[in-house]
Write an enzyme that holds these catalytic residues in place. Structure first.
Site, PDB file in Angstrom:
ATOM      1  N   GLU A 893     -22.326 -15.911 -31.486  1.00  0.00           N
ATOM      2  CA  GLU A 893     -21.213 -16.514 -30.615  1.00  0.00           C
ATOM      3  C   GLU A 893     -20.438 -15.489 -29.910  1.00  0.00           C
ATOM      4  O   GLU A 893     -20.541 -14.342 -30.758  1.00  0.00           O
ATOM      5  CB  GLU A 893     -20.401 -17.395 -31.292  1.00  0.00           C
ATOM      6  CG  GLU A 893     -20.839 -18.890 -31.547  1.00  0.00           C
ATOM      7  CD  GLU A 893     -21.180 -19.478 -30.456  1.00  0.00           C
ATOM      8  OE1 GLU A 893     -20.393 -19.514 -29.393  1.00  0.00           O
ATOM      9  OE2 GLU A 893     -22.354 -20.027 -30.398  1.00  0.00           O
ATOM     10  N   SER A 911     -32.313 -15.934 -24.806  1.00  0.00           N
ATOM     11  CA  SER A 911     -31.745 -16.215 -26.302  1.00  0.00           C
ATOM     12  C   SER A 911     -30.423 -16.889 -26.037  1.00  0.00           C
ATOM     13  O   SER A 911     -29.908 -16.881 -24.931  1.00  0.00           O
ATOM     14  CB  SER A 911     -31.499 -14.715 -26.874  1.00  0.00           C
ATOM     15  OG  SER A 911     -30.232 -13.911 -26.091  1.00  0.00           O
ATOM     16  N   HIS A 912     -29.812 -17.336 -27.435  1.00  0.00           N
ATOM     17  CA  HIS A 912     -28.602 -18.232 -27.316  1.00  0.00           C
ATOM     18  C   HIS A 912     -27.388 -17.421 -26.734  1.00  0.00           C
ATOM     19  O   HIS A 912     -26.805 -17.935 -26.201  1.00  0.00           O
ATOM     20  CB  HIS A 912     -28.304 -18.497 -28.629  1.00  0.00           C
ATOM     21  CG  HIS A 912     -26.952 -19.171 -28.867  1.00  0.00           C
ATOM     22  ND1 HIS A 912     -26.808 -20.178 -28.617  1.00  0.00           N
ATOM     23  CD2 HIS A 912     -25.791 -18.671 -29.247  1.00  0.00           C
ATOM     24  CE1 HIS A 912     -25.496 -20.945 -28.811  1.00  0.00           C
ATOM     25  NE2 HIS A 912     -24.719 -19.695 -29.331  1.00  0.00           N
ATOM     26  N   VAL A 913     -27.129 -16.116 -27.224  1.00  0.00           N
ATOM     27  CA  VAL A 913     -26.259 -15.465 -26.527  1.00  0.00           C
ATOM     28  C   VAL A 913     -26.133 -15.236 -25.221  1.00  0.00           C
ATOM     29  O   VAL A 913     -25.081 -15.059 -24.455  1.00  0.00           O
ATOM     30  CB  VAL A 913     -26.049 -14.106 -27.660  1.00  0.00           C
ATOM     31  CG1 VAL A 913     -27.014 -13.128 -27.140  1.00  0.00           C
ATOM     32  CG2 VAL A 913     -24.743 -13.630 -27.162  1.00  0.00           C
ATOM     33  N   ARG A 916     -25.143 -18.250 -23.640  1.00  0.00           N
ATOM     34  CA  ARG A 916     -23.678 -18.240 -23.773  1.00  0.00           C
ATOM     35  C   ARG A 916     -22.894 -17.762 -22.705  1.00  0.00           C
ATOM     36  O   ARG A 916     -21.901 -18.129 -22.057  1.00  0.00           O
ATOM     37  CB  ARG A 916     -23.388 -18.071 -24.937  1.00  0.00           C
ATOM     38  CG  ARG A 916     -23.541 -19.151 -26.169  1.00  0.00           C
ATOM     39  CD  ARG A 916     -22.211 -20.149 -26.029  1.00  0.00           C
ATOM     40  NE  ARG A 916     -22.274 -21.213 -26.973  1.00  0.00           N
ATOM     41  CZ  ARG A 916     -23.014 -22.129 -26.973  1.00  0.00           C
ATOM     42  NH1 ARG A 916     -23.573 -22.585 -25.637  1.00  0.00           N
ATOM     43  NH2 ARG A 916     -22.936 -23.284 -27.820  1.00  0.00           N
TER      44      ARG A 916
END
Length: 1305
Positions: A893, A911-913, A916
């Site tokens: 996060e 990717s998630h980051v 985000r």
């Protein structure tokens, strides 16, 4: 009878030929002159089938009688002799290739001639010259016009070729070719003048492979920009060495060890030791039983056998009778010892004898014993067996591993340092004993030995203290220690890398002769050169008292002093450069306080003698010295060994050729040919290292020396490398990669990286963008490997260095940088340097610039540097902050208050980051330029501005006034809401029953796509566990206790105790499945024609149930919980459905964004693809995926933007996957996708990936076809929804499967 002829009419012949019987020929080559004291006579015996002996002496000027007096003073005697027989010396010829040779060096100016006869070594047969002696006259003067042996034309041409090759194979004019020929001839003539024989020159130069010679003998020129030698390809898979699981090979191959462990059980075993004594085997195990410490001594002997034993309390050398209350059965006390009869143990697989000694809870430091069997005392290498015991702590437990160390071993090292520092003999004897005791303790034991030896080698420990020891005693102790290490290397493959590190710290040693020569030869040097006083006598006393590696440096300093004309500053520079100061020399037990002072006329003799003496010193103290290691392995000591592919009794011919080339060219300025031969030598040597032979230790030291020479050579040649010419630098990277492959255990990743690198070398095209992108990906993967390797060393070695260093009082800065300095001294550091220097060239060709911008946002913020982004993800920054993070996995996060994340790491764009960052308008970019990143880190605490300029970031300093809190914008653009759903009353639903009130968006989108996509796009069969099922099952009586525990833990989490999140997840995994869930799920899955896990056994259903619970438990993973809290979402309203799908065991997995997420271009598709399962793409697996873009109006022409650097691929058997499907995903203003877990029922197999044979990489037509098909699928699905989509899918046998789709946020 024999006849003779001269090859020259000169006054004193330099070459003589003697025709002997049976077609044999003898040639004598004379070089040097008696006046210069540098005479060398080489005898070559040809056309003979057995060994002959030279029976010889010399004649003084004016004395016709053959004499032998004071020969040590006047000439060099070959190591194969001499023997005194019948008033003469007798020296055997030595086989060398197709002939027998013998060399003699003379320095007495009075010697006029050598006379000799020949004796048949197999019978009493003599050969004379016309019934008299053979006669070889020694020239008095070295007349420049004297006859030199004619050098064959083919030898000159070969040397000319090597000179041309060493220059980098330039395009040569006829004039330059002639110059190279003349230089080659001059070089060969100079070597003949120095006493090198023609036969030796043939051996050095003619056995080197040459590939490009023109028909007229001239040199060929390179026909392309990259010479053929720039492209190397070895079958590196043959070098593959994985960590074997479980016990070391040496243990598992021991029949007795296996029998004993079955008898006593393998639990609570503290240590294992095994000894082979002739046909006998002795196995000793220490075991903790019911609070008592037992030592079991077992043997494979028959008949009456007695253990004669005692205990040690304060030191290993102590032998005390054991207390009477701890004697085993069948024991009796004798004077100072106990004697215990062994007990027979019979089993189905064999029998053995055992003595079980119960130490109870006494803290002895060891047990000593010998064994009486069949009328003989059985000992260990002529001494007592000694079993060191691990200390027990106050609770009666045995101290073992603690925080990644073998505590008992390091503690004992510290306790015995006083003993070890007395001399090298003591230290190596202690090291041998401790290594024997810890060699089966796993790698931590050998790591402890290495740390201790490296502290010693780096002079952080005392080498000698008030103890007089003979050099041969040191040599013997080294020999025992290094022999043990070589056996461990051979028998314990997992430990080979750490054994190599230990041996680098230790000299080779040798039996008594090797050490004794140190003592004897210094006396001869003093006597021969009239230097019996002053510094030489002080050094002589030091050598007799305690020889050490310092003596190698002192000898080198003396040689430099002599060669430069007695310049004393050169002497001190040599010493000081190697850590020897005046204070250090004066601190020896036998101090050296004088400076060298020699007679001018003794210069040549001293240089000769000290050069020979340096070889003796290096043979004992410098195990990895290249020249010494080569001479040891190609010298006469190896003649008795039989190696596959070798000439009679010698090393394989190809290895000999490479080693001879290395020896002749080790100092060449142009390093290419030398580097090739260094690696060729290691490659040829490798199979010999892995098979038992009597000279295995010498071969291992040779390999260490070659590996070190590769590193030193490339460091020396760095300044000459052309980093802007890819073929050249890629060639050298190939060599260093091979070097690392050959030195590394668990080298699979490096092996496949090397294979990919070979392919990149072979496919090179100047200024080709796809080639540059692909090569850049391999470099990225290589940097990941090196980073992992460095971290692995840090984790394994540094704890032992820290603990032992503190115990020994080592300087703190030395301890803290121990592993860092180790890595700098290895091949990894050189490889990293080459990679970093080459990277800008590739980026320039690929038009990559210094940055990859993942989320393009212009911001201002204060710089804050962290090692890992994960370490600050819970932090709240009170002012706009630009985080510079070394490591970003992709799962983190981004903390509140952060406006930009800049990193040297390479997380996937999807990717998630990354998602985000884009969704929350945070600048996110990877920096490829280490200098740029280093300069940014220097701005810690200062304010910077980040602006966009095409594909680069423009960074500048700004005033802190820009960063007022009033200018800060919250990263949550709008408040999202989480609407709670009610449980539908069913534990499983079919795809036809999927609705937003029952399941999440993943399941609903699967239902939407079924029947709408064209037939060439497949949708897997699916069922789901609906919202509320988890809460309903948790509330049932069978899970009542777990529900209460979860409720209590949730209250603690709300109170701020985030550590309880893990406890909640663990509690959920203890839930019991109600029968109704099992029945409903079985019915729905079979109705969907999906395999029911329970049909394969109860264990399979248990796996499935555990996977379901893991999905539910992921609601409480820290990242998801923090994300909900940051978005002001009510975590209690979060519900978790589970989408169940059959796994498609595909070739590739992909993720498509139908709007380019980096540029925001709605007309362009962006996709990433990996080999195997998609978990490596959406999870935090290091390396980049392959990525490409495609215009929607022209999907037939995709453009690759990045090639893969993923190291691992995941592959599964036919199985089922359970996907999280919460009501907190795909909310407007909040991207919850990827926060929760999807779990495979069966653990996926991790496979190290290679790309050199992957059609997607090497077949452009296949690549274009497949990428176009994936892009077309994205375009089709976007058209069905009417908005940009985030799509996950699989490719199996060319067929596209879409497993989920969601709106792209």
């Amino acid at each position: 009878m024999a006849s003779t002829k001269y090859s020259s009419s000169a006054q004193v012949p330099r070459v003589l030929h003697f025709q002997l019987v049976d077609g044999m020929q003898l040639q004598a080559n004379v070089s040097g002159c008696s006046t210069a004291r540098n005479v060398r006579v080489e005898f070559q015996l040809r056309n003979c089938t057995r060994t002959w002996i030279l029976h010889w002496g010399f004649i003084y000027h004016g004395n016709p009688i053959m004499m032998i007096v004071a020969f040590y003073r006047n000439w060099y005697i070959p190591t194969e002799g001499p023997y005194y027989q019948q008033g003469a010396l007798q020296t055997p010829f030595v086989k060398s290739g197709q002939m027998y040779v013998l060399n003699i060096e003379l320095r007495d100016p009075k010697i006029h001639a050598i006379e000799f006869v020949l004796k048949d070594g197999s019978c009493d047969r003599w050969l004379k010259l016309n019934h008299g002696n053979f006669h070889v006259e020694i020239p008095k003067n070295d007349d420049p016009g004297a006859f030199l042996q004619p050098i064959p034309n083919h030898l000159v041409e070969r040397n000319a070729y090597l000179i041309w090759e060493s220059k980098g194979r330039p395009s040569s004019s006829p004039e330059q070719q002639k110059q190279d020929y003349n230089d080659a001839l001059r070089e060969l003539q100079n070597q003949l003048k120095k006493g090198v024989s023609l036969g030796e020159l043939e051996n050095i130069y003619m056995k080197v492979n040459t590939k490009s010679m023109t028909q007229d003998g001239g040199l060929a020129t390179a026909t392309s920009g990259a010479p053929s030698s720039y492209c190397r390809r070895h079958d590196v898979l043959k070098w593959l060495q994985k960590h074997s699981e479980g016990k070391n090979t040496s243990l598992s191959s021991s029949t007795l060890m296996n029998l004993v462990e079955k008898y006593i059980g393998g639990n609570n075993v503290v240590s294992r030791q095994s000894y082979s004594i002739g046909n006998y085997e002795v196995v000793v195990l220490s075991k903790f039983v019911s609070g008592d410490y037992h030592v079991l001594v077992t043997v494979n002997m028959k008949g009456s056998t007695v253990l004669h034993w005692g205990v040690s309390k304060s030191s290993p050398g102590e032998w005390l009778a054991p207390p009477s209350d701890m004697l085993p059965e069948k024991s009796k006390m004798v004077v100072g010892a106990c004697q215990t009869y062994f007990t027979d143990v019979l089993g189905g697989e064999g029998s053995f004898q055992v003595v079980d000694i119960n130490l109870q809870q006494r803290n002895f430091i060891g047990i000593q014993f010998v064994i009486w069997s069949n009328g003989t005392w059985i000992k260990h290498s002529g001494a007592n067996f000694y079993i060191g015991l691990k200390p027990m702590n106050p609770c009666g437990k045995v101290d073992g591993n603690e925080k990644g160390i073998l505590k008992w071993l390091l503690d004992e090292m510290a306790q015995r340092e006083k003993e070890a520092e007395r001399s090298f003999m003591h230290r190596f004897n202690v090291a041998t004993e401790l290594t024997e005791r810890c060699k089966f303790e796993g790698e931590l034991g050998l790591i402890g030995i290495f740390v201790w030896m490296r502290f010693m080698a780096c002079r952080h420990l005392t080498w000698n203290k008030n103890y007089n020891v003979k050099p041969r005693e040191i040599s013997d102790a080294q020999d025992r220690f290094t022999n043990l290490l070589q056996r461990i290397f051979l028998n314990q493959p997992n430990d080979r890398e750490i054994v190599r590190l230990i041996m680098i710290c230790v000299g080779r040693g040798g039996q008594a002769d090797a050490g004794q020569r140190i003592r004897d030869e210094i006396l001869m040097i003093q006597r021969n050169n009239d230097c019996n006083g002053g510094m030489m006598e002080e050094w002589h006393q030091k050598l007799h008292n305690n020889s050490s590696p310092d003596d190698v440096i002192i000898c080198e300093a003396l040689l430099n002093y002599l060669r430069c004309g007695f310049k004393i500053d050169v002497y001190w520079r040599t010493l000081n450069a190697n850590g020897l100061t005046k204070e250090k020399l004066a601190s020896y037990d036998r101090p050296i306080v004088s400076e060298p002072c020699f007679r001018l006329d003794a210069t040549e003799g001293l240089i000769h003698d000290l050069t020979m003496y340096l070889k003796t010193l290096k043979a004992v103290h410098s195990g990895t010295d290249l020249e010494s290691a080569i001479e040891t392995c190609i010298g006469s000591a190896f003649k008795s060994q039989n190696f596959t592919g070798a000439a009679s009794g010698s090393l394989p011919l190809k290895l000999q050729e490479s080693l001879n080339f290395v020896k002749a060219h080790v100092g060449d300025e142009k390093i290419g040919p030398l580097m090739e031969k260094l690696l060729d030598s290691r490659i040829e040597l490798r199979p010999l290292l892995l098979t038992p032979n009597a000279r295995g230790k010498d071969l291992l030291f040779l390999d260490l020396a070659l590996a070190s020479a590769v590193r030193i050579t490339i460091q020396r040649g760095l300044k000459y490398l052309n980093f802007s010419y890819p073929p050249e630098i890629m060639f050298f990277i190939s060599l260093v990669l091979e070097n690392l492959c050959l030195s590394t255990v668990n080298n699979e990743n490096i092996i496949y990286c090397t294979k990919d690198w070979y392919h990149a070398c072979e496919s090179y095209k100047p200024n080709d963008v796809p080639w540059a992108l692909q090569t850049k990906a391999i470099l990225d993967r290589l940097q990941l490997i090196l980073s992992d390797r460095s971290q692995n060393y840090q984790n394994k070695i540094q704890p032992s260095a820290q603990y032992l260093g503190n115990l020994l009082g080592i300087e703190k800065s030395v301890i803290n940088t121990f592993t860092e300095e180790l890595m700098r001294a290895g091949s990894s550091a050189v490889l990293s340097t080459l990679s970093n220097r080459f990277d800008p060239t590739l980026r320039r060709v690929a038009n990559l610039g210094s940055w990859q911008i993942i989320s393009p946002v212009e911001v201002c913020g204060s710089v804050s540097c962290v090692n890992e982004l994960a370490s600050v993800q819970n932090k709240v920054f009170r002012r706009p902050t630009v985080v510079i993070a070394t490591r970003v996995s992709g799962e983190e996060e981004i903390p509140d208050g952060v406006v930009a994340v800049l990193t040297s790491d390479a997380p996937d764009v999807l990717s998630h980051v990354s998602i985000r960052a884009r969704n929350n308008k945070i600048c996110f970019a990877t920096c490829y330029d280490q200098n740029t990143l280093r300069n940014l880190k220097l701005k810690e605490g200062r304010a910077i501005s980040i602006r966009l300029n095409s594909t680069n970031l423009m960074i500048s300093d700004v005033s802190n006034s820009y960063l007022s809190l009033n200018s800060f914008v919250s990263i949550i653009p709008q408040r999202a809401t989480l609407r709670k759903r009610n449980f539908c009353g069913r534990y499983a639903v079919a795809v036809e029953e999927f609705t937003p009130e029952v399941v999440g968006a993943k399941s609903c989108n699967i239902k939407f796509l079924r029947g709408r996509v064209p037939s060439w796009i497949k949708i897997p069969m699916s069922v789901a566990i609906p919202f509320g099922a988890f809460e309903a099952i948790l509330a049932q009586d069978i899970n009542k206790d777990i529900a209460n525990k979860v409720s209590s833990l949730q209250k603690l989490v709300k109170g701020g105790d985030m550590s309880k999140l893990q406890a909640i997840q663990e509690a959920i995994l203890q839930m019991t499945a109600p029968l109704s869930l099992t029945n409903e799920l079985r019915s729905k899955m079979k109705g969907a024609r999906m395999p029911w896990p329970g049909d394969e056994g109860e264990n399979r259903w248990h796996r499935a149930w555990q996977a379901i619970k893991k999905v539910w438990a992921s609601k409480w993973n820290e990242r998801a919980y923090l994300s909900c809290r940051k978005a002001n979402l009510n975590h209690e309203n979060l519900l978790m459905a589970v989408l169940i799908q059959e796994i498609i065991c595909g070739d590739y997995a992909f993720v498509i964004h139908t709007k380019n997420p980096i540029s925001g271009d709605t007309s362009e598709i962006y996709a990433e693809i990996v080999k195997g399962l998609g978990e490596t793409l959406v999870g935090a697996y290091p390396g980049r995926a392959m990525s490409f873009t495609a215009k929607k109006n022209n999907v037939a022409c995709p453009s690759v933007t990045c090639y893969p650097s993923k190291q691992i691929g995941l592959y599964s058997r036919p199985s089922v996957i359970f996907r999280s499907d919460s009501n907190g995903e795909d909310l407007e203003g909040y991207a919850g996708a990827g926060l929760y877990d999807s779990v495979l029922m069966d653990e996926a197999e991790r496979v190290v990936l290679g790309y050199s044979g992957d059609r997607l990489i090497v077949d452009r037509a296949f690549q274009t076809s497949l990428l176009s098909k994936i892009a077309e699928a994205g375009k089709v699905i976007e058209s069905l929804y009417g908005s940009p989509q985030d799509i996950e899918g699989v490719v199996k046998d060319g067929v596209i499967y879409v497993v989920q789709a969601r709106p792209q946020i």
